[in-house]
Write an enzyme that holds these catalytic residues in place. Structure first.
Site, PDB file in Angstrom:
ATOM      1  N   ALA A 155       0.846  -1.188   0.000  1.00 43.14           N
ATOM      2  CA  ALA A 155       0.000   0.000   0.000  1.00 43.14           C
ATOM      3  C   ALA A 155       0.880   1.236   0.000  1.00 43.14           C
ATOM      4  O   ALA A 155       1.847   1.326   0.765  1.00 43.14           O
ATOM      5  CB  ALA A 155      -0.909   0.001   1.231  1.00 43.14           C
ATOM      6  N   ASN A 209      -7.733  -7.095  -4.283  1.00 46.25           N
ATOM      7  CA  ASN A 209      -8.088  -5.690  -4.466  1.00 46.25           C
ATOM      8  C   ASN A 209      -9.571  -5.508  -4.764  1.00 46.25           C
ATOM      9  O   ASN A 209     -10.180  -4.521  -4.344  1.00 46.25           O
ATOM     10  CB  ASN A 209      -7.232  -5.068  -5.564  1.00 46.25           C
ATOM     11  CG  ASN A 209      -5.860  -4.672  -5.058  1.00 46.25           C
ATOM     12  OD1 ASN A 209      -5.624  -4.597  -3.853  1.00 46.25           O
ATOM     13  ND2 ASN A 209      -4.938  -4.419  -5.962  1.00 46.25           N
ATOM     14  N   PHE A 250     -11.172  -1.064   6.005  1.00 44.67           N
ATOM     15  CA  PHE A 250     -11.819  -0.612   4.774  1.00 44.67           C
ATOM     16  C   PHE A 250     -13.321  -0.383   4.946  1.00 44.67           C
ATOM     17  O   PHE A 250     -14.075  -0.434   3.984  1.00 44.67           O
ATOM     18  CB  PHE A 250     -11.548  -1.587   3.613  1.00 44.67           C
ATOM     19  CG  PHE A 250     -10.112  -1.543   3.157  1.00 44.67           C
ATOM     20  CD1 PHE A 250      -9.740  -0.752   2.089  1.00 44.67           C
ATOM     21  CD2 PHE A 250      -9.135  -2.259   3.811  1.00 44.67           C
ATOM     22  CE1 PHE A 250      -8.416  -0.674   1.681  1.00 44.67           C
ATOM     23  CE2 PHE A 250      -7.798  -2.194   3.424  1.00 44.67           C
ATOM     24  CZ  PHE A 250      -7.443  -1.399   2.346  1.00 44.67           C
ATOM     25  N   CYS A 261      -4.093   0.942  -8.104  1.00 41.62           N
ATOM     26  CA  CYS A 261      -4.457  -0.476  -8.055  1.00 41.62           C
ATOM     27  C   CYS A 261      -5.962  -0.731  -8.109  1.00 41.62           C
ATOM     28  O   CYS A 261      -6.424  -1.486  -8.970  1.00 41.62           O
ATOM     29  CB  CYS A 261      -3.874  -1.127  -6.800  1.00 41.62           C
ATOM     30  SG  CYS A 261      -2.082  -1.351  -6.873  1.00 41.62           S
TER      31      CYS A 261
END
Length: 431
Positions: A155, A209, A250, A261
């Site tokens: 990241a 992802n 998240f 990404c």
């Protein structure tokens, strides 16, 4: 893992992943040559300057300068190299498929590199790419060279830490010897190694992802529903995240995901499915929600201000996330373009961003501080959750704005405190 003798590693591509990969392998004690075709970038790296912002990377490169070389020359790159890492861009093509032209250029350049023991692709590629590369290597007389997929999960803003202390190191290899070689190369890395077949390794990156993007789009949909029902998405997300089956990561609402990404990999996975005749309905919805989320920010301003023609709007933060200078697929680009299309004047602040000298940025103005950016503005949008915005002089900002309207697109600030300062304050999913 037990530390093994140093290896000679060739890294193709001095972009974000290539630089981190090369520097970290040098930190682990290997001799690394990083090749790029951009003379300006190589010259900067040779002079000790790092062309990207990533915490700890510059210091690591400087610390390992005896083991880390940057070059334009192919012969120098492959001289004595045992392992070749491919870390080049694979951007979307006009058809939506990954553009593998840079990868194939590297593969073709390996012909004659008979001392190589393995070729490793770290670039994100469609599932099945490894089989094609394997066939190309065989045709080039390199059938003795092993092949592996070793996807990256770094990241931005913590890439060095993620490389050296990863959640997992995924190695996809067709033979045990190549798998062992790549595992030994990572000796000293503090994380579990997961070995699998090449196609599965290629899928892991795309699937990971896509799932993270799904979590973000999901909480953004819940945030919209919270706004309509009077619930508070922050409280909802906190309680949901305490479920050990789900976790808190998240589940932060905002104006949508961006970067190098999530957009590319989500579209690549959707395109991969389409090429097999299968439609990924869930992922398509995830992408649509993310696209709409940015436009909802503009709608909030229109609901408050009416027409945006002639209005002055400040964008606070431009990069897709804090801790990086990366503008790739940043939500700010969509916001700036939409505001300009509606006839607004756009002012900007960001401590690290280097936007391209093209539209929409060529029609905006940059300012040194958030307070200067909002001067005379009718509204401001918190786009990137830079910590400097928590410390900004918001009382002064409210005083110098034409209309103190603030949309906090990252739920960074305290609603009660901002309203007490006189702001018309809006956020994502909070009543």
């Amino acid at each position: 893992m037990v530390r093994t003798p140093e290896r000679r590693v060739a890294v193709f591509g001095a972009g974000y992943i290539g630089l981190v990969t090369g520097a970290c392998f040098a930190e682990l004690g290997h001799h690394v040559v990083v090749r790029d075709i951009d003379p300006e970038k190589v010259a900067l790296l040779r002079s000790g300057e790092v062309p990207i912002y990533e915490p700890g990377l510059g210091d690591m490169i400087a610390r390992n300068k005896e083991r880390l070389t940057f070059t334009l020359d192919l012969e120098e790159t492959l001289d004595g190299a045992e392992i070749a890492y491919v870390c080049v861009d694979t951007p979307p093509s006009a058809s939506g498929d990954a553009d593998l032209s840079r990868l194939w250029s590297v593969v073709r350049s390996l012909e004659g590199a008979t001392r190589l023991k393995a070729v490793v692709v770290k670039s994100t590629v469609p599932v099945g790419t490894g089989a094609r590369v394997r066939a190309a290597l065989d045709e080039a007389g390199l059938s003795h060279v092993g092949y592996a997929a070793n996807p990256e999960f770094t990241a931005e803003g913590r890439a060095v830490e993620d490389f050296l202390h990863p959640d997992r190191v995924v190695i996809g290899a067709a033979d045990d010897a190549t798998a062992r070689l790549i595992e030994e190369l990572h000796a000293g890395v503090d994380g579990p190694v997961v070995v699998m077949d090449v196609r599965s390794a290629e899928m892991v990156k795309l699937a990971s992802n896509a799932l993270l993007a799904t979590k973000i789009s999901f909480i953004n949909e819940i945030a919209t529903l919270c706004e309509k029902t009077g619930a508070d998405v922050e409280e909802v997300a906190k309680a949901v995240g305490l479920d050990h089956r789900l976790g808190p990561h998240f589940l932060r609402p905002g104006i949508g995901w961006g970067g190098s990404c999530f957009p590319k990999d989500s579209e690549a996975l959707r395109q991969l499915a389409s090429n097999t005749g299968y439609h990924l309905q869930l992922l398509s919805a995830v992408i649509e929600v993310n696209n709409l989320q940015k436009r909802r920010a503009i709608q909030k301003l229109q609901d408050e201000l009416g027409t945006l023609t002639g209005k002055r709007v400040a964008l606070l933060g431009l990069t897709f996330k804090p801790g990086t200078d990366d503008m790739r697929e940043a939500p700010s680009t969509v916001l700036a373009a939409r505001l300009l299309a509606e006839g607004a004047e756009v002012r900007c602040w960001d401590p690290m961003a280097r936007p391209p000298a093209a539209e929409p940025w060529s029609s905006t103005t940059r300012h040194e501080t958030p307070e200067l950016a909002v001067e005379g503005a009718d509204a401001a949008i918190v786009v990137t959750e830079w910590p400097q915005l928590r410390e900004a002089d918001w009382a002064h900002a409210a005083a110098v704005m034409r209309r103190p309207v603030l949309f906090d697109g990252r739920n960074l600030l305290d609603p009660a405190a901002m309203r007490a300062l006189g702001f018309t304050y809006m956020s994502v999913g909070r009543p």
